[in-house]
Design an enzyme around this catalytic site. Structure first.
Site, PDB file in Angstrom:
ATOM      1  CG  ASP A 130       4.259 -10.249  -5.637  1.00 26.68           C
ATOM      2  OD1 ASP A 130       4.795 -10.354  -4.520  1.00 26.68           O
ATOM      3  OD2 ASP A 130       3.262  -9.537  -5.847  1.00 26.68           O
ATOM      4  CG  MET A 172       4.363 -10.561   1.362  1.00 26.80           C
ATOM      5  SD  MET A 172       4.844  -8.835   1.127  1.00 26.80           S
ATOM      6  CE  MET A 172       3.816  -8.041   2.358  1.00 26.80           C
ATOM      7  CD  GLU A 224       0.774 -12.218   0.130  1.00 26.41           C
ATOM      8  OE1 GLU A 224       0.703 -11.595   1.193  1.00 26.41           O
ATOM      9  OE2 GLU A 224       1.005 -11.649  -0.970  1.00 26.41           O
ATOM     10  NE  ARG A 267       4.085 -21.566  20.015  1.00 26.58           N
ATOM     11  CZ  ARG A 267       4.843 -20.912  20.902  1.00 26.58           C
ATOM     12  NH1 ARG A 267       5.526 -19.854  20.536  1.00 26.58           N
ATOM     13  NH2 ARG A 267       4.910 -21.321  22.143  1.00 26.58           N
ATOM     14  CB  VAL A 274      10.599  -8.545   7.142  1.00 28.37           C
ATOM     15  CG1 VAL A 274      12.030  -9.034   7.145  1.00 28.37           C
ATOM     16  CG2 VAL A 274      10.220  -7.999   8.507  1.00 28.37           C
TER      17      VAL A 274
HETATM   18  O1  F6P Z   1       3.070  -7.048  -4.834  1.00 28.68           O
HETATM   19  C1  F6P Z   1       3.959  -6.987  -3.788  1.00 28.68           C
HETATM   20  C2  F6P Z   1       3.284  -7.319  -2.486  1.00 28.68           C
HETATM   21  O2  F6P Z   1       4.240  -7.257  -1.446  1.00 28.68           O
HETATM   22  C3  F6P Z   1       2.557  -8.665  -2.459  1.00 28.68           C
HETATM   23  O3  F6P Z   1       3.415  -9.747  -2.281  1.00 28.68           O
HETATM   24  C4  F6P Z   1       1.583  -8.437  -1.315  1.00 28.68           C
HETATM   25  O4  F6P Z   1       0.440  -9.265  -1.430  1.00 28.68           O
HETATM   26  C5  F6P Z   1       1.220  -7.001  -1.484  1.00 28.68           C
HETATM   27  O5  F6P Z   1       2.269  -6.379  -2.199  1.00 28.68           O
HETATM   28  C6  F6P Z   1       1.019  -6.281  -0.177  1.00 28.68           C
HETATM   29  O6  F6P Z   1       0.677  -4.973  -0.456  1.00 28.68           O
HETATM   30  P1  F6P Z   1       0.576  -3.838   0.645  1.00 28.68           P
HETATM   31  O7  F6P Z   1       1.947  -3.557   1.151  1.00 28.68           O
HETATM   32  O8  F6P Z   1      -0.007  -2.672  -0.073  1.00 28.68           O
HETATM   33  O9  F6P Z   1      -0.319  -4.380   1.720  1.00 28.68           O
END
Ligand code: F6P
Length: 343
Positions: A130, A172, A224, A267, A274
């Site tokens: 992130d 993400m 997200e 879409r 990934v």
């Molecule tokens: O902090 C890394 C991250 O991939 C975020 O981007 C995402 O919101 C979160 O972890 C998802 O976490 P998990 O794999 O535990 O659902």
């Protein structure tokens, strides 16, 4: 010294490169011994560890994930009783003099409290795709995630153009728009939506229309955590041990809204995990390796309570408290730079 290593939070390309660098320099230069704790803070809480020597770290530099396993176990969480005291007792019994904790804001937040409240010897290493930790210019894992998302956008251009569809890519990043911003800019997205800038759905549809007026189908990149002005409901029930909501689904919401409002076939593609998988880029391998080398130097110098941080091109040590004090988000001026390419 005998040093424990752990990796906590979401897995991230480059974790193994840190482990390798710490162990190689720690054993070969300083003569320290290492144990690898399993699954983040669960390892020292439940005393699950194994010896970690140079043979164990051979060949792991290009491998994604973490050879130690990871979890979101919170030693200060409601479901853990006396976590700090249990960890301290387990380390003492195992003859472990200090810990290197590799993680994001949650793992390092716990490391910071274990250092300041329980007096444990801890050094932190920042990781997260992130890139949202305030004390460091970059975290490793981010560059790999951005490149994976960029490649996905490059590939989606083909279908957008061939089928004249609106294509939305959800990436993400939790509450920061770094992955969306960088991947969107690098991939030539026609709109980038990030959590820092709540969007107006009417304006989004206007930009979609403008792109079609120029005889091209648009590609939208959405983080997200992005939200329309006024917000939409997010999965309230799904909280992890650190109280974070599980994000995801905004691309599908947009898919419905854009298709309904513009009449254009739309879409959504959700990249999900990934983005965290596979081999780290050269940038992430180098950054992770340098963090590892500086972390073991800090251990050897007894500079507990610190975290490695990238400042410009230098690796510095900052207080663990500073590491987790502030979430680094995308500044409005930076986001504005991408607006030239919207629509
Ligand atoms: O902090 C890394 C991250 O991939 C975020 O981007 C995402 O919101 C979160 O972890 C998802 O976490 P998990 O794999 O535990 O659902």
């Amino acid at each position: 010294m005998r040093i424990g290593l752990l990796t906590g939070g979401g897995d991230c390309p480059g974790l193994n490169a840190v482990i390798r660098a710490v162990v190689r320099k720690g054993v070969e230069v300083f003569g320290h011994e290492f144990v690898g704790y399993r699954d983040g803070w669960r390892g020292p809480l439940e005393n699950e560890a194994r010896p970690l020597g140079v043979p164990e770290v051979r060949g792991i530099l290009p491998r994604g994930g973490t050879i130690l396993g990871s979890s979101r176990t919170n030693p200060f969480g409601d479901s853990v009783e006396d976590g700090a005291r249990t960890i301290a007792a387990n380390l003492e019994a195992a003859g472990v003099d200090g810990l290197i904790a590799i993680g994001g804001e949650d793992t390092l937040g716990a490391a910071s409290r274990l250092y300041s409240e329980a007096g444990l010897n801890v050094i932190g290493v920042p990781k997260t795709i992130d890139n949202d930790l305030g004390a460091t210019d970059y975290t490793f894992g981010f560059d790999t995630a951005v490149n994976i998302a960029m490649e996905a956008i490059d590939r989606l251009h083909t279908t957008a153009d061939s089928h004249h569809r609106v294509l939305i890519v959800e990436v993400m990043g939790r509450h920061a728009g770094w992955i969306a911003f960088h991947a969107g800019l690098a991939g030539g997205a026609n709109l980038i939506l990030i959590p820092e800038q709540p969007f107006d759905i009417e304006r989004v549809c206007e930009l979609v229309g403008r792109r079609y007026d120029a005889h091209f189908a648009p590609i939208l990149v959405v983080a997200e955590g992005a939200q329309p002005i006024g917000g939409v409901p997010q999965g309230e029930g799904n909280l992890d041990a650190f109280g974070h909501i599980r994000l995801g689904g905004i691309a599908h919401w947009l898919e419905g809204e854009i298709e309904r409002r513009t009449g254009k076939e739309t879409r959504a593609t959700v990249l999900g995990h990934v983005q965290r998988g596979g081999t780290p880029t050269a940038f992430d391998r180098v950054l992770a390796t340098r963090f590892g080398l500086h972390a073991i130097d800090a251990v050897d110098d007894g500079r507990w309570g610190k975290m490695t941080a990238l400042r410009g091109t230098e690796i510095e040590l900052v207080d663990l408290t500073e590491a987790t004090a502030e979430l680094k988000t995308v500044p409005a001026e930076l986001y504005a730079e991408a607006e030239t390419f919207f629509g």
